[in-house]
Design an enzyme around this catalytic site. Structure first.
Site, short mmCIF file in Angstrom:
data_model
loop_
_atom_site.label_atom_id
_atom_site.label_comp_id
_atom_site.label_asym_id
_atom_site.label_seq_id
_atom_site.Cartn_x
_atom_site.Cartn_y
_atom_site.Cartn_z
N LYS A 210 0.82 -1.19 0.00
CA LYS A 210 0.00 0.00 0.00
C LYS A 210 0.86 1.25 0.00
CE LYS A 210 -3.36 2.34 2.81
NZ LYS A 210 -3.46 2.71 4.19
N GLN A 211 0.41 2.28 -0.68
CA GLN A 211 1.05 3.57 -0.51
C GLN A 211 0.09 4.50 0.21
OE1 GLN A 211 3.38 5.23 -3.62
NE2 GLN A 211 3.19 7.30 -2.86
N GLU B 279 1.56 8.89 3.97
CA GLU B 279 2.83 9.26 4.56
C GLU B 279 3.94 8.28 4.23
OE1 GLU B 279 4.38 10.94 8.56
OE2 GLU B 279 2.61 9.74 8.83
N ALA B 280 3.57 7.04 3.98
CA ALA B 280 4.60 6.02 3.88
C ALA B 280 4.19 4.91 2.92
CB ALA B 280 4.83 5.41 5.26
N ARG B 281 5.21 4.14 2.52
CA ARG B 281 4.91 2.92 1.77
C ARG B 281 4.86 1.77 2.76
NH1 ARG B 281 8.92 4.79 -2.34
NH2 ARG B 281 7.63 5.91 -3.84
N ASP C 264 -3.57 12.05 14.97
CA ASP C 264 -4.14 11.84 13.63
C ASP C 264 -5.21 10.76 13.68
OD1 ASP C 264 -4.58 12.02 10.93
OD2 ASP C 264 -2.82 10.85 10.35
#
Lengths: 335, 225
Positions: free
Chosen positions: B8-9, B12-14, B125
């Site tokens: 998943k991308q 914020e991150a892969r 968040d």
């Protein structure tokens, strides 16, 4: 076929535009520009609008080459905005509507930006970053309304830029943000500034205070004005792109659109473009004719409302200084 | 990171998954954000990796479910953590689950947040995408037996420690807004979350009062456009 005329004067721009089913007939504008180091205040801004509104109206009508008889609906900015300038322009819209015997519609300013952006760029259902002198919102369409997914919890990004320009005594012509952008292009060193993201919300007041307190010292320490403009842009735009990306992911959206006056900043567009490429989304942005407050966007959003059957009673055609984007039901959208 | 597969991308991150020391592992790589000025990007990334690791450890200490942390690699900008084979996000769960299950979940979210805030952990968040529903028995089944499910908090990149009502109020506000923007019956879901939150915290009056204040703040800021 609907021909609509739109009056906009919620801040220091006075704009009148005429649109015929998405075809731009005219889009005239004048801006109240204050001396370097000063911002625009309601009373003086209203005076500017009063002195110029009839000339701009004449220009808009002449340029459009239509007969006022053919206009179907008169639209004006109902809010949000500064009270006195809003009222000034609303009075003119009200007057001409009665003179010409046309229906009158009050339009939400933010909705004007969004709908104008959609028709100009062709974006279908984008996640929207709306950035201007008074607003900073990340918006997504959901259940018949433009929902505010994230926003500033204190001042708008444009306000932060404008007030920073005042610290450096930059010119307000054509706009403080434009002058910051030009200086930032020559900036080389980046000062570390506060970076404030809370979930999908952002805050800019801390950065502004930081700059107010330290700009003079930083300039003495060897940073140039260009460096400070560069640093400020890099920080505030990174915050906006980050929250926009989060909203894109949260809403599973593949379209991103930037609207509002700050939206014509090329560095912001460039950063957003890189973000979109990295995640396979498409960026939609417009240039200063449509990004910066204008009458055409009010005409277009009003025409959409009119076509979907919305009518307003005279007594409802007032102004509202506070008028949220999500207060309006988007009856014209079928999805 | 050989043998790890990109799944998943996120924003914020892969996210990669694979085996690390024989355990199913998720790698969260905060890759370089090319739109950001490089120094700023590196600074933010390191801060967030540290914030996330600290918050996870602190949650574990007080008994809040989070993924177990296996390795922190600041150089490669990676966090290695426990991978839950069968899990869905609360967002996906709410879209499909029955009213009864949604009510139970809302209550559990409230109770978990209460525990988190009682220990002064601010998530920073909170969204329904950052809450996982995990089947404790490793079955790929979420909608039959609620008692088999557990709730796992993830994505602590913006987390910090603070005991103020302000930060807790903002934390709840962020969640409320995320729910409103995506779910069909936000009042009910968030109402239940708050109810459970109240029941499970002592200092809730201050926090709820702050939440009301922050909500108003939200409306006030609309000025000029």
């Amino acid at each position: 076929m609907v021909i609509a005329i739109g009056f906009e004067g919620s801040a220091n721009k006075l704009g009148i535009g005429i649109i015929k089913d998405g075809e731009v007939l005219s889009n005239c504008r004048t801006t109240y520009i204050t001396p370097p180091g000063a911002g625009f205040l309601p009373k003086e801004t209203a005076l500017h609008h009063r002195e110029n509104v009839l000339a701009v109206l004449k220009d808009a009508i002449n340029e459009s080459k239509i007969d006022v008889k053919d206009i179907d609906v008169v639209c004006y900015t109902k809010g949000p905005g500064m009270g006195a300038p809003l009222a000034t322009v609303a009075v003119v819209a009200r007057t001409v509507a009665q003179l010409w015997n046309k229906p009158l519609l009050g339009v939400n300013h933010c909705i004007g930006h969004i709908e104008m952006g959609r028709i100009i760029t062709g974006a279908k259902n984008p996640t929207i970053l709306y950035v201007s002198g008074g607003n900073t919102q990340v918006i997504a369409f959901c259940r018949k309304r433009y929902r505010i997914v994230g926003e500033t919890i204190d001042i708008a990004v444009g306000n932060c830029l404008d007030r920073f320009a005042r610290i450096l005594k930059l010119s307000n012509a054509p706009s403080p943000g434009y002058n910051i952008e030009q200086l930032a292009k020559k900036g080389k060193k980046c000062v570390t500034l506060p970076y404030c993201v809370k979930g999908m919300d952002v805050s800019f007041s801390g950065i502004l205070t930081y700059m107010e307190e330290r700009a003079a010292t930083l300039l003495k320490e060897g940073y140039t004005e260009e460096d400070l403009c560069f640093s400020l842009q890099e920080h505030v735009f990174a915050m906006l792109v980050e929250t926009s990306e989060r909203a894109l992911a949260h809403c599973n959206s593949t379209e991103m659109m930037i609207v509002g006056g700050v939206g014509c900043n090329e560095r912001l567009q460039e950063m957003m473009e890189i973000m979109c490429q990295e995640r396979g989304a498409t960026l939609f942005a417009t240039d200063e004719r449509y990004c910066i407050d204008n009458g055409l966007m009010i005409a277009h959003a009003g025409a959409e409302m009119y076509k979907s059957g919305i009518r307003m009673k005279w007594e409802d055609c007032t102004i509202l200084q506070r008028y949220r984007t999500d207060a309006v039901e988007a009856t014209w959208r079928k999805d | 990171m050989e043998n790890f597969e990109l799944i998943k991308q996120g924003a914020e991150a892969r996210i990669f998954k694979g085996l690390y020391l024989g355990k199913p592992t998720l790698i969260k790589q905060r890759f370089e954000k090319k739109y950001r000025y490089p120094d700023l990007d590196e600074h933010l990334t390191k801060e967030r990796i540290k914030a996330e690791s600290r918050a996870i450890v602190r949650c574990k200490n007080v008994g809040i479910e989070t993924p177990a942390l296996y390795l922190i690699d600041l150089k490669k900008r990676c966090l290695y953590m426990e991978y839950f084979e069968h899990s869905i996000t609360a967002k996906e769960f709410i879209m499909e689950a029955s009213n009864e299950f949604i009510e139970k979940l809302s209550y559990d979210i409230g109770a978990t947040l209460a525990k988190m805030h009682e220990n002064n952990i601010i998530h920073g968040d909170l969204t329904t995408s950052n809450i996982l529903i995990v089947n404790q028995f490793g079955e790929k089944c979420f909608f039959k037996d609620y008692s088999k499910l557990k709730l796992v908090l993830i994505d602590f990149g913006l987390a910090h420690i603070d005991n103020s009502a302000e930060d807790k109020g903002v934390d709840l506000y962020v969640l409320e807004r995320a729910i409103i923007s995506i779910h069909d019956n936000p009042e009910k879901i968030f109402g239940l979350i708050l109810k459970a939150y109240r029941k499970n915290t002592n200092g809730h009056n201050n926090v709820i009062a702050k939440l009301d204040e922050v909500r108003l703040r939200g409306r006030k800021r609309l000025v000029v456009g």
